[in-house]
Design a protein around this motif. Structure first.
Motif, PDB file in Angstrom:
ATOM      1  N   THR B 111      -1.183   6.562   0.850  1.00  0.00           N
ATOM      2  CA  THR B 111      -1.168   7.851   1.483  1.00  0.00           C
ATOM      3  C   THR B 111      -1.364   9.010   0.460  1.00  0.00           C
ATOM      4  O   THR B 111      -2.138   9.990   0.698  1.00  0.00           O
ATOM      5  CB  THR B 111       0.149   8.007   2.332  1.00  0.00           C
ATOM      6  N   VAL B 112      -0.389   8.752  -0.658  1.00  0.00           N
ATOM      7  CA  VAL B 112      -0.580   9.878  -1.814  1.00  0.00           C
ATOM      8  C   VAL B 112      -2.059  10.053  -2.465  1.00  0.00           C
ATOM      9  O   VAL B 112      -2.668  10.966  -2.521  1.00  0.00           O
ATOM     10  CB  VAL B 112       0.417   9.394  -2.992  1.00  0.00           C
ATOM     11  N   LEU B 113      -2.509   8.990  -2.561  1.00  0.00           N
ATOM     12  CA  LEU B 113      -3.819   8.976  -3.066  1.00  0.00           C
ATOM     13  C   LEU B 113      -4.960   9.558  -1.966  1.00  0.00           C
ATOM     14  O   LEU B 113      -5.765  10.297  -2.536  1.00  0.00           O
ATOM     15  CB  LEU B 113      -4.473   7.459  -3.398  1.00  0.00           C
ATOM     16  N   ALA B 114      -4.955   9.368  -0.901  1.00  0.00           N
ATOM     17  CA  ALA B 114      -5.715   9.718   0.123  1.00  0.00           C
ATOM     18  C   ALA B 114      -5.449  11.317   0.143  1.00  0.00           C
ATOM     19  O   ALA B 114      -6.484  12.012   0.314  1.00  0.00           O
ATOM     20  CB  ALA B 114      -5.390   8.996   1.495  1.00  0.00           C
ATOM     21  N   GLN B 162      -8.565   1.195  -6.348  1.00  0.00           N
ATOM     22  CA  GLN B 162      -9.111  -0.172  -6.682  1.00  0.00           C
ATOM     23  C   GLN B 162      -8.139  -1.132  -7.418  1.00  0.00           C
ATOM     24  O   GLN B 162      -7.910  -2.021  -7.079  1.00  0.00           O
ATOM     25  CB  GLN B 162     -10.411   0.079  -7.592  1.00  0.00           C
ATOM     26  N   VAL B 163      -7.571  -0.603  -8.399  1.00  0.00           N
ATOM     27  CA  VAL B 163      -6.586  -1.067  -9.093  1.00  0.00           C
ATOM     28  C   VAL B 163      -5.568  -1.750  -8.384  1.00  0.00           C
ATOM     29  O   VAL B 163      -5.103  -2.963  -8.313  1.00  0.00           O
ATOM     30  CB  VAL B 163      -6.048  -0.265 -10.422  1.00  0.00           C
ATOM     31  N   LEU B 164      -4.976  -0.744  -7.623  1.00  0.00           N
ATOM     32  CA  LEU B 164      -3.961  -1.094  -6.608  1.00  0.00           C
ATOM     33  C   LEU B 164      -4.273  -2.127  -5.530  1.00  0.00           C
ATOM     34  O   LEU B 164      -3.386  -2.834  -5.333  1.00  0.00           O
ATOM     35  CB  LEU B 164      -3.386   0.073  -6.004  1.00  0.00           C
ATOM     36  N   SER B 165      -5.514  -2.309  -5.301  1.00  0.00           N
ATOM     37  CA  SER B 165      -5.914  -2.999  -4.221  1.00  0.00           C
ATOM     38  C   SER B 165      -5.923  -4.528  -4.602  1.00  0.00           C
ATOM     39  O   SER B 165      -5.660  -5.607  -3.994  1.00  0.00           O
ATOM     40  CB  SER B 165      -6.959  -2.933  -3.340  1.00  0.00           C
TER      41      SER B 165
END
Lengths: 173, 173
Positions: B111-114, B162-165
Motif C-alpha cells: 500500500t505504501v508503494l501504491a 518487483q524485488v518484494l514480490s
DNA sequence: CACCGCATGTAACGTGTTACATGATTCA
DNA sequence: TGAATCATGTAACACGTTACATGCGGTG
C-alpha cells in the motif's frame, strides 16, 4: 523530518532506548546516512516535548527506554498512510545552481556540467560497489534508490547539455 | 546551503538589494521554490556576518545594496568549480521510509508503494503542465530536473515492488 | 481615503548536526 | 591497567522558514 519520523516509527514497533535506536536505524538503512548518537537524544527530547513519546523508567541495566504515546502512534500511522512530499519538493541545490549558471555571465556552464557529470558518475561507481557489500534487503533498496537518482541526474545533465548546444548563449530568452 | 550560495552567486554578478535578489532568484528558477523575502534578509545578515558580502550605503531611493567581498567572490568561484555533493547525499525521506517499512511488522508495504506511486505520478502531471507554462530556459530546466527525478522515483518504486514480490515477507534476511 | 505592491527588517521557531563531557562495561 | 565500546546527555550552532511590524508610494 526524516530522523524524527524514523525514530517515531521504530518506537511504534517496540519500546527502545537511544543507542538501540541508532543501531536499528543504521542496520536498516545501511551506512549511507550515519546517525550521530547525540542527534538521537535531542530528537527524543523533541518527540517528548511534542507528546509523541514518553520516557519510561530505567529498565534494568542502565537503559532508558522510550515508549510511544497514542498521539505518537497516530502520527506514525499517518506517516505510513500518506505519501512523501506531494508538492513542495526540497530545494535542489544542483538544479538551482544550473539555473543560475545558465543565466549568468562569466560562468562556463559546459565546465560545470562536465565536472558534475564526472562527480556523479564517480558516486554511481561507489554506490555500485557498496551495493555489493549490502547484507540487508532494505539496505540494498536504499542504495538502489540513490543509484536511480544519480542515474536520472546524469540523464538530466546530458539533457541540459543538449538543450544548451541547441540554444547557445545569445539566443536565450 | 542553496539559498545562501544562490544569493552569493547573484551578488557576484552585480550589487543588488534584498527585494531584487528575491525577484532574480524566482525569475531564474521559476515558481517551484518560492523564496520568502524575509529569508533573503536573514541570509544577507548571515552572509555579512561571515564576511562574504557587505552592505553599501543607501543608494538613491531607499534601496540598500549589498556588494560581494573578495572572500565572497572566492567562495562563489569555489562553488562554481566544485561539483555538488560528491559524497554525503541528504537524507532521502522516501528511501528511509521504505527501508523501515520493509523491515517492520504491521506496515503494508504494498500500500505504501501504491500510494507513493500515485502521488508521484500526480506530481509528474503537475510538473508537465507547469513545464508548458515556463518562459525562461533556466526555469524549464529546473522543472525538467524535477521531472527526471520523479520519473526515477517511480522506476525505483516499481523496482521495489518487483524485488518484494520475489522476496516475500518471511524469506527476508 | 483605503488599498495594494514595494521594500526592509526582526523575532521566533524547527530540524539537523556536531563537539564535548561523563560514566559503565568489556576485554586484551 | 588501559583502551575500546556502550550509553546518556548537553550546549551550541547552522540553515531554513514563517509571522509579524513598519514605512513608502501609487491608484482606484
Amino acid at each position: 523530518m526524516s530522523v524524527k519520523l524514523s525514530l517515531l516509527a521504530l518506537l511504534a514497533e517496540a519500546p527502545r532506548y537511544g543507542y538501540e535506536l541508532k543501531a536499528e536505524f543504521e542496520r536498516r538503512t545501511g551506512e549511507v546516512w550515519p546517525l550521530n548518537v547525540g542527534q538521537v537524544y535531542t530528537t527524543l527530547d523533541r518527540l517528548t516535548r511534542d507528546g509523541l513519546v514518553e520516557p519510561t523508567g530505567d529498565d534494568g541495566g542502565g537503559h532508558l527506554y522510550y515508549c510511544i504515546t497514542d498521539a505518537g502512534r497516530a502520527a506514525a500511522t499517518q506517516w505510513w498512510s500518506a505519501p512523501v512530499e506531494p508538492a513542495a519538493p526540497p530545494r535542489d541545490e544542483l538544479a538551482i545552481k544550473l539555473a543560475l549558471a545558465v543565466t549568468m555571465h562569466g560562468v562556463d556552464v559546459t565546465t560545470v556540467l562536465a565536472v558534475q557529470r564526472a562527480a556523479t558518475l564517480r558516486t554511481m561507481q561507489a554506490l555500485t560497489a557498496s551495493k555489493r557489500a549490502t547484507s540487508e534487503l532494505s539496505e540494498r533498496l536504499v542504495v538502489e534508490s540513490l543509484l536511480y537518482a544519480a542515474e536520472a541526474q546524469v540523464r538530466w545533465l546530458d539533457h541540459c547539455e543538449q538543450v544548451l548546444s541547441v540554444t547557445p548563449i545569445g539566443d536565450r530568452p
